[in-house]
Design an enzyme around this catalytic site. Structure first.
Site, PDB file in Angstrom:
ATOM      1  CD  GLU A 258      -2.958  -1.144   2.261  1.00  0.00           C
ATOM      2  OE1 GLU A 258      -2.873  -0.284   3.154  1.00  0.00           O
ATOM      3  OE2 GLU A 258      -3.844  -1.996   2.229  1.00  0.00           O
ATOM      4  CG  HIS A 276      -6.224   0.503   4.441  1.00  0.00           C
ATOM      5  ND1 HIS A 276      -5.075  -0.192   4.725  1.00  0.00           N
ATOM      6  CD2 HIS A 276      -7.057   0.272   5.493  1.00  0.00           C
ATOM      7  CE1 HIS A 276      -5.195  -0.803   5.893  1.00  0.00           C
ATOM      8  NE2 HIS A 276      -6.398  -0.537   6.391  1.00  0.00           N
TER       9      HIS A 276
HETATM   10  N1  LIG Z   1      -9.738  -2.119   6.395  1.00  0.00           N
HETATM   11  C1  LIG Z   1      -9.530  -1.536   7.554  1.00  0.00           C
HETATM   12  O1  LIG Z   1      -9.430  -0.320   7.652  1.00  0.00           O
HETATM   13  C2  LIG Z   1      -9.431  -2.380   8.782  1.00  0.00           C
HETATM   14  C3  LIG Z   1      -9.005  -3.679   8.704  1.00  0.00           C
HETATM   15  N2  LIG Z   1      -8.930  -4.445   9.826  1.00  0.00           N
HETATM   16  C4  LIG Z   1      -8.451  -5.810   9.665  1.00  0.00           C
HETATM   17  O2  LIG Z   1      -9.494  -6.689  10.018  1.00  0.00           O
HETATM   18  C5  LIG Z   1      -8.940  -7.731  10.805  1.00  0.00           C
HETATM   19  C6  LIG Z   1     -10.027  -8.270  11.699  1.00  0.00           C
HETATM   20  O3  LIG Z   1     -10.374  -7.281  12.644  1.00  0.00           O
HETATM   21  P1  LIG Z   1     -11.201  -7.659  13.958  1.00  0.00           P
HETATM   22  O4  LIG Z   1     -12.418  -8.398  13.578  1.00  0.00           O
HETATM   23  O5  LIG Z   1     -11.327  -6.436  14.752  1.00  0.00           O
HETATM   24  O6  LIG Z   1     -10.181  -8.657  14.663  1.00  0.00           O
HETATM   25  P2  LIG Z   1     -10.539  -9.766  15.738  1.00  0.00           P
HETATM   26  O7  LIG Z   1      -9.253 -10.144  16.384  1.00  0.00           O
HETATM   27  O8  LIG Z   1     -11.666  -9.316  16.606  1.00  0.00           O
HETATM   28  O9  LIG Z   1     -11.073 -10.991  14.858  1.00  0.00           O
HETATM   29  C7  LIG Z   1     -10.237 -11.716  13.994  1.00  0.00           C
HETATM   30  C8  LIG Z   1     -10.790 -13.111  13.920  1.00  0.00           C
HETATM   31  O10 LIG Z   1     -10.036 -13.831  12.936  1.00  0.00           O
HETATM   32  C9  LIG Z   1      -9.953 -15.173  13.408  1.00  0.00           C
HETATM   33  N3  LIG Z   1      -8.899 -15.910  12.707  1.00  0.00           N
HETATM   34  C10 LIG Z   1      -7.565 -15.904  12.942  1.00  0.00           C
HETATM   35  N4  LIG Z   1      -6.949 -16.742  12.083  1.00  0.00           N
HETATM   36  C11 LIG Z   1      -7.924 -17.268  11.294  1.00  0.00           C
HETATM   37  C12 LIG Z   1      -7.906 -18.195  10.222  1.00  0.00           C
HETATM   38  N5  LIG Z   1      -6.771 -18.776   9.787  1.00  0.00           N
HETATM   39  N6  LIG Z   1      -9.081 -18.511   9.637  1.00  0.00           N
HETATM   40  C13 LIG Z   1     -10.240 -17.948  10.065  1.00  0.00           C
HETATM   41  N7  LIG Z   1     -10.319 -17.075  11.100  1.00  0.00           N
HETATM   42  C14 LIG Z   1      -9.157 -16.732  11.685  1.00  0.00           C
HETATM   43  C15 LIG Z   1      -9.718 -15.039  14.901  1.00  0.00           C
HETATM   44  O11 LIG Z   1     -10.048 -16.223  15.591  1.00  0.00           O
HETATM   45  C16 LIG Z   1     -10.657 -13.886  15.248  1.00  0.00           C
HETATM   46  O12 LIG Z   1     -11.914 -14.351  15.668  1.00  0.00           O
HETATM   47  C17 LIG Z   1      -7.772  -7.066  11.561  1.00  0.00           C
HETATM   48  O13 LIG Z   1      -6.793  -8.010  11.938  1.00  0.00           O
HETATM   49  C18 LIG Z   1      -7.247  -6.080  10.561  1.00  0.00           C
HETATM   50  O14 LIG Z   1      -6.219  -6.657   9.814  1.00  0.00           O
HETATM   51  C19 LIG Z   1      -9.321  -3.984  11.042  1.00  0.00           C
HETATM   52  C20 LIG Z   1      -9.750  -2.706  11.185  1.00  0.00           C
HETATM   53  C21 LIG Z   1      -9.766  -1.768  10.073  1.00  0.00           C
HETATM   54  O1  LIG Z   2      -5.805   3.145  10.791  1.00  0.00           O
HETATM   55  C1  LIG Z   2      -5.689   2.883   9.615  1.00  0.00           C
HETATM   56  O2  LIG Z   2      -4.949   3.508   8.905  1.00  0.00           O
HETATM   57  C2  LIG Z   2      -6.440   1.731   9.004  1.00  0.00           C
HETATM   58  C3  LIG Z   2      -7.209   0.905   9.983  1.00  0.00           C
HETATM   59  C4  LIG Z   2      -6.789  -0.506  10.031  1.00  0.00           C
HETATM   60  O3  LIG Z   2      -6.457  -1.095   9.047  1.00  0.00           O
HETATM   61  C5  LIG Z   2      -6.794  -1.181  11.333  1.00  0.00           C
HETATM   62  O4  LIG Z   2      -7.263  -0.584  12.324  1.00  0.00           O
HETATM   63  O5  LIG Z   2      -6.329  -2.328  11.391  1.00  0.00           O
END
Ligand SMILES: NC(=O)C1=CN([C@@H]2O[C@H](COP(=O)(O)OP(=O)(O)OC[C@H]3O[C@@H](n4cnc5c(N)ncnc54)[C@H](O)[C@@H]3O)[C@@H](O)[C@H]2O)C=CC1
Ligand SMILES: O=C(O)CCC(=O)C(=O)O
Length: 311
Positions: A258, A276
């Site tokens: 990115e 993103h």
């Molecule tokens: N696009 C964006 O701006 C954002 C992206 N994210 C991404 O989203 C991801 C998820 O966020 P949350 O739900 O808050 O995290 P979280 O930690 O609450 O949930 C992640 C889930 O993935 C599961 N997991 C781990 N390995 C796995 C696998 N191999 N197969 C299936 N499930 C698996 C875990 O058991 C957990 O339940 C973050 O790690 C981050 O990378 C998060 C916030 C913002």
């Molecule tokens: O804070 C950001 O720039 C993106 C959010 C995100 O990807 C995260 O919270 O994991």
């Protein structure tokens, strides 16, 4: 007692930094500028980042006074947490701050993909009126496959259920599931879902989880949505599947690198792509900024002068 120095290396809403400025010397830099980051770190007691700053071993080793790295967001894949632990640096994040925003963007991307909204908008702006080229499909009665059933995945499930979708979930570590979702293996989910959406962290184990084999399991009419992390999907394999028509569409908020530069995925009419934006709402940024600042101030408490008492 010297005033603690806090480096803020990605954009945070001004209001959230105010309590920090009252107690610390806050220095704002651009964390994508590696030299500026490395130059600022030797004096730093705390570092606050979003996803734009790579906090690797070199950064951590340079920051000899560092007590805490705060991620104003969720994903810690840009922070070398093992090295931080070895160096005694605390790493904190804001795990609940942006789940709703990411879920809302995810649902938007699902709809955009099955209704061809990005390409139809581009075509309209180019002066065309190609209504029959952009006929889509309904979500109602179809199956959504959610990979990763944590904070974001659960919010997405509720919202897609409101579209009358059947919800399949794959998460080997989730201890509880909602009543109206069905747990399944990854291969079974990929084969059955009309929309697959990813909500798991990027780790060494999940990098490349969705590769050529997994994409081949999906229906040719299916759509893949990734608001989790680039690199979980093999982008070359995804490109080939979309070109070959073995996958109908993809919607991407995140990329292996990115910004993605001249990624060929961006040229495909059946790809919806945004830069993103999952957490880019006023509400999520305020929550994440406030939580990061609160946690940094707690970690720096031993270095802070006591607030003057009023009589
Ligand atoms: N696009 C964006 O701006 C954002 C992206 N994210 C991404 O989203 C991801 C998820 O966020 P949350 O739900 O808050 O995290 P979280 O930690 O609450 O949930 C992640 C889930 O993935 C599961 N997991 C781990 N390995 C796995 C696998 N191999 N197969 C299936 N499930 C698996 C875990 O058991 C957990 O339940 C973050 O790690 C981050 O990378 C998060 C916030 C913002
Ligand atoms: O804070 C950001 O720039 C993106 C959010 C995100 O990807 C995260 O919270 O994991």
């Amino acid at each position: 007692m010297p005033t603690p120095i806090v480096i803020v290396s990605d954009a945070l809403p001004g209001d959230t930094v105010a309590p920090l400025k009252a107690a610390c010397d806050v220095r704002q830099i651009d964390g994508r500028d590696r030299q500026a980051l490395l130059a600022a770190l030797p004096e730093a007691d705390a570092l606050i980042v979003r996803s734009g700053t790579r906090v690797d071993a070199e950064v951590l080793e340079r920051a000899t006074r560092l007590r805490v790295v705060a991620r104003a967001g969720v994903g810690l894949d840009n922070v070398d947490t093992a090295t931080a632990r070895a160096l005694g640096v605390t790493v904190v994040n804001a795990p609940d701050a942006n789940s709703v925003s990411v879920a809302e963007l995810t649902v938007s991307l699902v709809v955009a993909s099955v209704r061809h909204l990005q390409e139809a908008g581009r075509s309209l702006r180019a002066g065309e009126w190609r209504r029959s080229d952009f006929a889509g499909t309904e979500l109602s009665g179809r199956t959504a496959g959610i990979v990763g059933f944590g904070r974001v995945g659960r919010q997405v499930a509720r919202r897609l259920a409101a579209f009358d979708m059947r919800i399949l979930v794959h998460d080997p570590y989730a201890d509880t599931l909602a009543d109206d979702v069905h747990a399944t293996g990854l291969d079974e989910l990929l084969a059955a879902a009309d929309v697959v959406t990813l909500h798991l962290p990027r780790t060494p184990t999940t990098t490349g989880l969705i590769g050529a084999r997994e994409l081949r399991l999906m229906k040719p009419t299916a759509h893949l949505v990734n608001t989790a992390r680039g690199g979980i999907v093999d982008e070359s394999a995804l490109y080939r599947a979309l070109c070959a028509g073995t996958l109908a569409g993809a919607a991407l908020d995140v990329f292996a690198t990115e910004p993605p530069g001249a990624s060929p995925l961006l040229d495909l009419p059946n790809v919806v792509a945004v830069p993103h934006l999952g957490a880019s709402t006023a509400e999520a940024q305020l929550r994440a900024g406030h939580e990061a600042v609160r946690k940094v101030l707690a970690e720096l408490a031993p270095l802070l002068a006591p607030a003057p008492t009023t009589v």
